[in-house]
Design a protein around this motif. Structure first.
Motif: not given
Length: 593
Positions: A578-587, A589-593
């Motif tokens: 739930g960390g803010r940096y973890a959220q940014l990192w996940a977003k 690395n999210q693959p483009l659709v």
């Protein structure tokens, strides 16, 4: 026109400061120069004031042929002497010395700008600085070169004329005293008003120049975002402001011309009335009247000639004050100590750091932070979080509102900016290449570097000899022309060259503020690898626009609203649920659709 409006970024230098600065310049005249100049001036004044007296003697000697011819030849000699010294010698002397001063002022102004506190230079602006180094110096040199001899002649002619008039008859002093009584308060009102109008005109020109420079430098951005109308609009606005300031000047000139003509009429009319009264009463001869009118005519010519050009003279004085103010900007920096350079990567500490913009908006408030010696710290966060402001404060480009920035234990606010610039290098997306060859540009960072060392630095930054980028953009290798008047290089090549300069300069502290953001996607990875390599072996702060850059850092700081909300290595921060940096990192690395 209120003298309190539109306060300039840099106040005018005082008369004492101007004189002290001019005296310290190499062009300052020697005692021998003054002896020769004053001698020439004395001859010119003697010939100018003596010719009317001789003309009066000529008229009185009309009945004596031999005396008349003798006086006539002397009179012609005086006229030739006056024409030669007033038209050739003295103006040449004034133009020569003013041009010498102009060369020294430009050199001193540039030297001062290089030593002045960087925040003050940024507040002054590029346009204003260029205006003071070019237009203001040229205007001051031209004005005093052209009008300097007239001013000097007027200064000497006033006492010479008064003595001569008193010698003819003391009554001739009355018109001059009357006009002086009216003239002095008028000049007292005129001088500050002329200062104000001239300074506002120069500031408007500087503002227009700055906006023109912005539009030219950012032409690609303007086109990309379709901001042509906006750019033209702000340029038109600043141009109209400059035109309005010129209109203020024309209004003032009309006032000067009108009042000077009134004074001129009073002086001539008063002299003629007194002459007529004394002639009727047998107190003066026709020759004496002619001599008196000749002296008055010459004095009023010089006096009202100076009044007619009073605005030009005042403009020259204001331009000189503006140029001297720039010269004296570096005085404060020269008075600050310059510690010894640090020998290795230092610790950088931020203590209770706050920064507010002039409009009161707070960016940082009581920030505390320590960058360990020899480590690389990535600073990430949304736009407007305060990342670039913190980078600028550490690099010395801004002064904090409160708190301290310490590099190797030295408070950067208490040491010379020259020392700070040697210890801390700021690299951002705005890259400037100096006009000349690539070799000349690179050796500015390392003057003793060999060609092999220059090529090695370029290779370390990602521009290897013989590579695609090398062949495309640097066909003559180190002899390729760069900078102004050369082919514009691609953003990635310019960034590589700037990284190579960092490698050659080898600063103890490196701050990179989105330094690779201008690179295209094809070269982003190359530049990021080069930036990572450049950050090694020194204390580095990397303001990252791509989270990939944070992975290689020893430490990651997440900033929001001017505060550090998360701090730690990349692996630890992404592991915080739930960390803010973890959220940014996940977003990220999210693959483009």
């Amino acid at each position: 026109m209120s003298p309190h409006a539109d306060k300039p970024a840099l106040q005018l230098a005082s008369f004492r400061e101007v004189m002290a600065t001019l005296k310290a310049l190499p062009a300052n005249p020697t005692p021998l120069w003054w002896v020769m100049a004053l001698g020439n001036m004395g001859i010119m004044v003697a010939a100018t004031a003596g010719s009317p007296l001789l003309l009066g003697r000529l008229i009185d000697a009309l009945g004596d042929h031999s005396a008349f011819m003798r006086l006539l030849w002397i009179f012609i000699g005086f006229l030739l002497c006056e024409a030669f010294f007033r038209g050739v010698i003295v103006p040449w002397v004034m133009r020569d010395i003013s041009q010498r001063y102009a060369v020294d002022l430009r050199e001193a102004g540039l030297k001062s700008a290089l030593q002045a506190p960087v925040p003050e230079l940024l507040r002054l602006g590029t346009g204003a600085m260029i205006t003071r180094l070019t237009r203001d110096v040229t205007r001051a040199s031209d004005v005093f070169g052209i009008f300097g001899s007239r001013i000097m002649l007027l200064i000497f002619m006033i006492p010479a004329t008064l003595v001569s008039l008193a010698f003819i008859h003391p009554m001739y002093l009355i018109p001059g005293l009357l006009v002086s009584f009216l003239l002095v308060p008028w000049i007292k009102r005129l001088v500050p008003l002329s200062n104000y109008v001239a300074d506002r005109e120069s500031e408007a020109d500087a503002r227009r120049n700055a906006r023109l420079l912005d539009s030219i430098r950012g032409i690609n951005t303007v086109r990309a975002y379709g901001l042509e109308k906006w750019s033209l609009g702000r340029t038109r606005e600043s141009s109209w402001q400059a035109l309005q300031r010129t209109g203020d000047k024309v209004t003032l000139l009309g006032l000067i011309y009108g009042e000077s003509r009134i004074m001129h009429f009073l002086l001539i009319a008063g002299t003629m009335l007194i002459s007529a009264w004394m002639l009727v009463n047998g107190q003066v001869s026709l020759g004496q009247i002619t001599a008196a009118l000749g002296l008055i005519a010459k004095l009023q010519f010089f006096l009202f000639d100076a009044l007619h050009f009073a605005y030009n003279i005042q403009t020259g004085a204001v331009a000189l004050s503006r140029a001297v103010a720039l010269v004296r900007m570096g005085d404060k920096a020269q008075s600050l100590p310059i510690p010894a350079d640090v020998s290795g990567p230092p610790e950088v500490e931020v203590r209770n750091l706050s920064f507010h913009y002039p409009n009161g908006v707070s960016v940082l408030d009581g920030l505390n932070l320590t960058l360990a010696a020899g480590t690389t710290t990535a600073l990430v966060g949304t736009s407007g979080a305060g990342k670039s402001t913190l980078a600028a404060l550490i690099a010395g480009l801004q002064h904090p509102t409160a708190g301290q920035v310490l590099v190797a234990g030295h408070d950067t606010a208490t040491v010379s900016d020259v020392w700070t610039a040697r210890q801390v290098t700021l690299l951002n997306q705005e890259v400037h290449l100096f006009a000349g060859t690539l070799r000349e540009d690179l050796t500015m960072a390392a003057p003793e570097a060999s060609d092999e060392e220059l090529l090695a630095a370029l290779a370390a930054a990602g521009l290897a000899t013989g590579g695609v980028l090398w062949q495309r953009w640097l066909p003559q290798g180190l002899d390729t022309l760069v900078g102004a008047q050369a082919q514009e290089l691609s953003p990635e090549v310019m960034q590589i060259i700037s990284l190579a300069r960092v490698i050659l300069r080898d600063p103890p502290v490196l701050v990179m503020d989105e330094a690779t953001s201008e690179a295209g996607s094809d070269y982003a990875r190359l530049l990021e690898q080069a930036a990572t390599a450049a950050a090694k072996g020194r204390t580095s702060l990397v303001v990252a626009h791509r989270l990939d850059q944070a992975v290689a850092a020893d430490r990651v700081l997440l900033m929001e609203d001017g505060q550090i909300i998360e701090d730690g290595p990349h692996e630890e921060l992404i592991a915080i649920e739930g960390g803010r940096y973890a959220q940014l990192w996940a977003k990220w690395n999210q693959p483009l659709v």
